[in-house]
Design a protein around this motif. Structure first.
Motif, PDB file in Angstrom:
ATOM      1  N   GLY A 196       5.004  -5.686 -15.864  1.00 31.56           N
ATOM      2  CA  GLY A 196       4.210  -5.252 -14.720  1.00 31.56           C
ATOM      3  C   GLY A 196       3.919  -3.772 -14.808  1.00 31.56           C
ATOM      4  N   ILE A 197       3.744  -3.153 -13.654  1.00 36.42           N
ATOM      5  CA  ILE A 197       3.422  -1.732 -13.562  1.00 36.42           C
ATOM      6  C   ILE A 197       4.437  -1.052 -12.663  1.00 36.42           C
ATOM      7  CG2 ILE A 197       1.715  -0.057 -12.754  1.00 36.42           C
ATOM      8  CD1 ILE A 197       0.782  -1.437 -15.226  1.00 36.42           C
ATOM      9  N   ARG A 198       4.924   0.081 -13.103  1.00 43.03           N
ATOM     10  CA  ARG A 198       5.774   0.915 -12.252  1.00 43.03           C
ATOM     11  C   ARG A 198       5.014   2.196 -11.934  1.00 43.03           C
ATOM     12  NH1 ARG A 198      12.006   1.765 -13.366  1.00 43.03           N
ATOM     13  NH2 ARG A 198      11.934  -0.205 -12.208  1.00 43.03           N
ATOM     14  N   VAL A 199       4.982   2.545 -10.657  1.00 38.38           N
ATOM     15  CA  VAL A 199       4.356   3.789 -10.213  1.00 38.38           C
ATOM     16  C   VAL A 199       5.448   4.737  -9.765  1.00 38.38           C
ATOM     17  CG1 VAL A 199       2.721   4.855  -8.615  1.00 38.38           C
ATOM     18  CG2 VAL A 199       2.318   2.532  -9.432  1.00 38.38           C
ATOM     19  N   GLU A 200       5.368   5.966 -10.235  1.00 37.38           N
ATOM     20  CA  GLU A 200       6.317   7.004  -9.824  1.00 37.38           C
ATOM     21  C   GLU A 200       5.625   7.946  -8.848  1.00 37.38           C
ATOM     22  OE1 GLU A 200       7.622   8.844 -13.391  1.00 37.38           O
ATOM     23  OE2 GLU A 200       8.634   7.047 -14.159  1.00 37.38           O
ATOM     24  N   PHE A 201       6.360   8.352  -7.821  1.00 36.50           N
ATOM     25  CA  PHE A 201       5.806   9.169  -6.745  1.00 36.50           C
ATOM     26  C   PHE A 201       6.407  10.568  -6.754  1.00 36.50           C
ATOM     27  CE2 PHE A 201       5.582   4.720  -5.529  1.00 36.50           C
ATOM     28  CZ  PHE A 201       4.229   4.592  -5.224  1.00 36.50           C
ATOM     29  N   ALA A 202       5.731  11.467  -6.055  1.00 33.63           N
ATOM     30  CA  ALA A 202       6.120  12.879  -6.068  1.00 33.63           C
ATOM     31  C   ALA A 202       7.513  13.106  -5.499  1.00 33.63           C
ATOM     32  CB  ALA A 202       5.090  13.702  -5.291  1.00 33.63           C
ATOM     33  N   ASP A 203       7.974  12.202  -4.622  1.00 28.05           N
ATOM     34  CA  ASP A 203       9.297  12.405  -4.015  1.00 28.05           C
ATOM     35  C   ASP A 203      10.425  11.837  -4.869  1.00 28.05           C
ATOM     36  OD1 ASP A 203       8.949   9.691  -3.730  1.00 28.05           O
ATOM     37  OD2 ASP A 203       9.064   9.657  -1.542  1.00 28.05           O
ATOM     38  N   THR A 241      10.728   8.709  -5.978  1.00 29.91           N
ATOM     39  CA  THR A 241      10.876   7.267  -5.870  1.00 29.91           C
ATOM     40  C   THR A 241       9.864   6.567  -6.774  1.00 29.91           C
ATOM     41  OG1 THR A 241       9.355   7.135  -3.996  1.00 29.91           O
ATOM     42  CG2 THR A 241      11.702   7.465  -3.504  1.00 29.91           C
ATOM     43  N   SER A 242      10.006   5.244  -6.884  1.00 26.30           N
ATOM     44  CA  SER A 242       9.067   4.461  -7.688  1.00 26.30           C
ATOM     45  C   SER A 242       8.899   3.091  -7.049  1.00 26.30           C
ATOM     46  CB  SER A 242       9.558   4.331  -9.131  1.00 26.30           C
ATOM     47  OG  SER A 242      10.793   3.627  -9.181  1.00 26.30           O
ATOM     48  N   ILE A 298       0.844  -1.197   0.000  1.00 27.25           N
ATOM     49  CA  ILE A 298       0.000   0.000   0.000  1.00 27.25           C
ATOM     50  C   ILE A 298       0.877   1.244   0.000  1.00 27.25           C
ATOM     51  CG2 ILE A 298      -1.794   1.282   1.240  1.00 27.25           C
ATOM     52  CD1 ILE A 298      -2.681  -1.358   2.483  1.00 27.25           C
ATOM     53  N   HIS A 299       0.493   2.210  -0.824  1.00 25.16           N
ATOM     54  CA  HIS A 299       1.178   3.503  -0.879  1.00 25.16           C
ATOM     55  C   HIS A 299       0.173   4.592  -0.557  1.00 25.16           C
ATOM     56  CE1 HIS A 299       4.898   1.916  -2.723  1.00 25.16           C
ATOM     57  NE2 HIS A 299       4.056   0.999  -3.190  1.00 25.16           N
ATOM     58  N   GLU A 300       0.469   5.379   0.455  1.00 28.24           N
ATOM     59  CA  GLU A 300      -0.451   6.401   0.954  1.00 28.24           C
ATOM     60  C   GLU A 300       0.252   7.750   0.970  1.00 28.24           C
ATOM     61  OE1 GLU A 300      -3.014   8.922   2.480  1.00 28.24           O
ATOM     62  OE2 GLU A 300      -3.632   6.887   1.901  1.00 28.24           O
ATOM     63  N   GLN A 301      -0.420   8.773   0.393  1.00 30.85           N
ATOM     64  CA  GLN A 301       0.226  10.080   0.298  1.00 30.85           C
ATOM     65  C   GLN A 301       0.344  10.801   1.635  1.00 30.85           C
ATOM     66  OE1 GLN A 301      -1.845  12.801  -2.225  1.00 30.85           O
ATOM     67  NE2 GLN A 301      -3.772  12.652  -1.114  1.00 30.85           N
ATOM     68  N   ALA A 336       2.898  10.031  -2.611  1.00 29.72           N
ATOM     69  CA  ALA A 336       1.860  10.606  -3.461  1.00 29.72           C
ATOM     70  C   ALA A 336       2.101  10.175  -4.898  1.00 29.72           C
ATOM     71  CB  ALA A 336       1.865  12.132  -3.358  1.00 29.72           C
ATOM     72  N   ALA A 337       1.224   9.314  -5.419  1.00 33.47           N
ATOM     73  CA  ALA A 337       1.389   8.808  -6.790  1.00 33.47           C
ATOM     74  C   ALA A 337       1.243   9.946  -7.790  1.00 33.47           C
ATOM     75  CB  ALA A 337       0.368   7.720  -7.071  1.00 33.47           C
ATOM     76  N   ARG A 338       2.077   9.938  -8.821  1.00 30.66           N
ATOM     77  CA  ARG A 338       2.014  10.955  -9.866  1.00 30.66           C
ATOM     78  C   ARG A 338       1.681  10.343 -11.229  1.00 30.66           C
ATOM     79  NH1 ARG A 338       0.897  13.802  -6.613  1.00 30.66           N
ATOM     80  NH2 ARG A 338       1.931  15.628  -5.764  1.00 30.66           N
ATOM     81  N   ARG A 339       2.283   9.211 -11.539  1.00 29.11           N
ATOM     82  CA  ARG A 339       2.021   8.575 -12.835  1.00 29.11           C
ATOM     83  C   ARG A 339       2.417   7.105 -12.748  1.00 29.11           C
ATOM     84  NH1 ARG A 339       6.299  11.771 -13.129  1.00 29.11           N
ATOM     85  NH2 ARG A 339       4.999  13.510 -13.837  1.00 29.11           N
TER      86      ARG A 339
END
Length: 384
Positions: free
Chosen positions: A130-137, A139-140, A25-28, A120-123
């Motif tokens: 698979g899927i890569r999620v990039e975050f505002a800080d 990281t991914s 889980i990723h939570e902003q 905080a997910a950005r894109r």
């Protein structure tokens, strides 16, 4: 990967754990806590959870409300809608529960999954199958699936469907939970008070706590930026029933949460490939039916059942979406239509609304409520 650790995200984590799917889980937010006041966990959500053997013990954590009283602004009865016999038919009762209590129960059911805060997910993009999620800080994170449970302003939804403008009917919603008892607010009490262009809800949460919410018509921009306090709310409800005024008067300014009324039209497409949406990210609705949390829980259960043992993961997500699309579309539409009636401000509209509710045959009221409170257990066949 689940983006969002609210009611929907944690419900998904617990449901997926039951079918053997590992989650991250990723939570902003920088801390894990439930934002908001209280809510209804209606019978359909409880029955849905039971399909996976999940019992959150919500009757101990909250308060069953067997009926809902509709009253005028001054407290005169309009009608009482009884839910207990419908709950007996579907197999569970409606419960009013503080959001924090439900949050803790869902987190315990999820079994302490990995949770990354301040993410905080950005894109997102596809990456090595698979899927890569990039975050505002900067990281991914990588995973096989991405579930966007990131609420009304979902970044996952925005990438899937593009920019959108919310529908704003033009009223503010105030919410609060307060340690206060009034002699008229007995155990299990739940009531809606209807005025012209404004409403008030008062619900006993158990013990010495009550939950209240209020609405008032105003331009959307004013609802978005409301910064008043308890005194302004008291002024709005001057002359209303004693229990309404007394409950607001017992509430500290800091306890009041203000949110603008808003929803979005139903989506035709919730996902693509290994990405899907859940809860308010997929189908935000106005609060008139009290089904927002329940729809997120239903989503979580159906998603888990579709993914259980699946080898075609994108196909399983499309089955989930197909199973949920019509029911959530109907809920959005019903809540939107009901909201327009509830917020009528003209004397003629107010009179017609009360007359309609008072004289609507009980069998029709029960039929409509039963449709909402019945969890649709069937899933589309594989390959559809």
């Amino acid at each position: 990967m689940i983006v969002g650790a609210g009611i929907g995200g944690l419900a998904a984590a617990g449901a997926l754990r039951r079918v053997g799917v590992d989650v991250e889980i990723h939570e902003q937010a920088s801390e894990l806590r439930a934002a908001g006041s209280a809510l209804s966990l209606t019978a359909n959500a409880r029955v849905a959870l039971r399909c996976l053997g999940i019992d959150l013990d919500v009757e101990r954590r909250g308060q069953v409300y067997p009926e809902l009283h509709f009253r005028t602004a001054t407290g005169r009865p309009i009608r009482t809608v009884r839910f207990a016999h419908l709950g007996d038919r579907v197999g569970a009762q409606n419960v009013a529960i503080h959001r924090g209590e439900l949050h803790r129960a869902l987190l315990a059911e999820a079994g302490d999954p990995p949770i990354r805060l301040g993410s905080a997910a950005r894109r997102f993009h596809r990456h090595h199958g698979g899927i890569r999620v990039e975050f505002a800080d900067g990281t991914s994170a990588d995973g096989d699936l991405l579930i966007g449970a990131d609420g009304f302003g979902s970044a996952v939804r925005r990438q899937l469907v593009g920019p959108e403008r919310p529908r704003e009917p033009g009223y503010v919603c105030w919410l609060a939970t307060v340690a206060y008892r009034h002699h008229l607010v007995r155990e299990g009490y739940a009531a809606h008070y209807w005025g012209r262009g404004q409403r008030f809800g008062l619900v006993h949460l158990g013990g010495d706590h009550v939950y209240w919410w209020g609405t008032r018509n105003m331009p959307p921009e004013a609802a978005r930026d409301w910064r008043g306090g308890r005194d302004e709310i008291l002024h709005a409800y001057a002359g209303w029933a004693d229990e309404v005024v007394a409950t607001v008067a017992a509430t500290a300014d800091a306890a009041v949460i203000s949110v603008p009324a808003r929803d979005r039209p139903a989506l035709r497409r919730w996902g693509d490939g290994a990405v899907t949406l859940l809860g308010d990210a997929a189908h935000p609705m106005l609060p008139s039916l009290g089904q927002g949390a329940a729809m997120a829980v239903e989503d979580a259960v159906v998603l888990a059942r579709c993914l259980a043992g699946a080898t075609d993961l994108p196909g399983a997500l499309r089955r989930y979406e197909a199973a949920r699309r019509d029911r959530t579309r109907r809920m959005i539409r019903q809540a939107h239509s009901l909201s327009r009636i509830e917020q009528l401000a003209s004397p003629a509209g107010d009179l017609a609304r009360r007359a309609y509710l008072r004289w609507l045959p009980t069998r029709l009221v029960d039929r409509r409520n039963l449709a909402d409170l019945t969890f649709p257990d069937a899933l589309p066949a594989a390959g559809r």
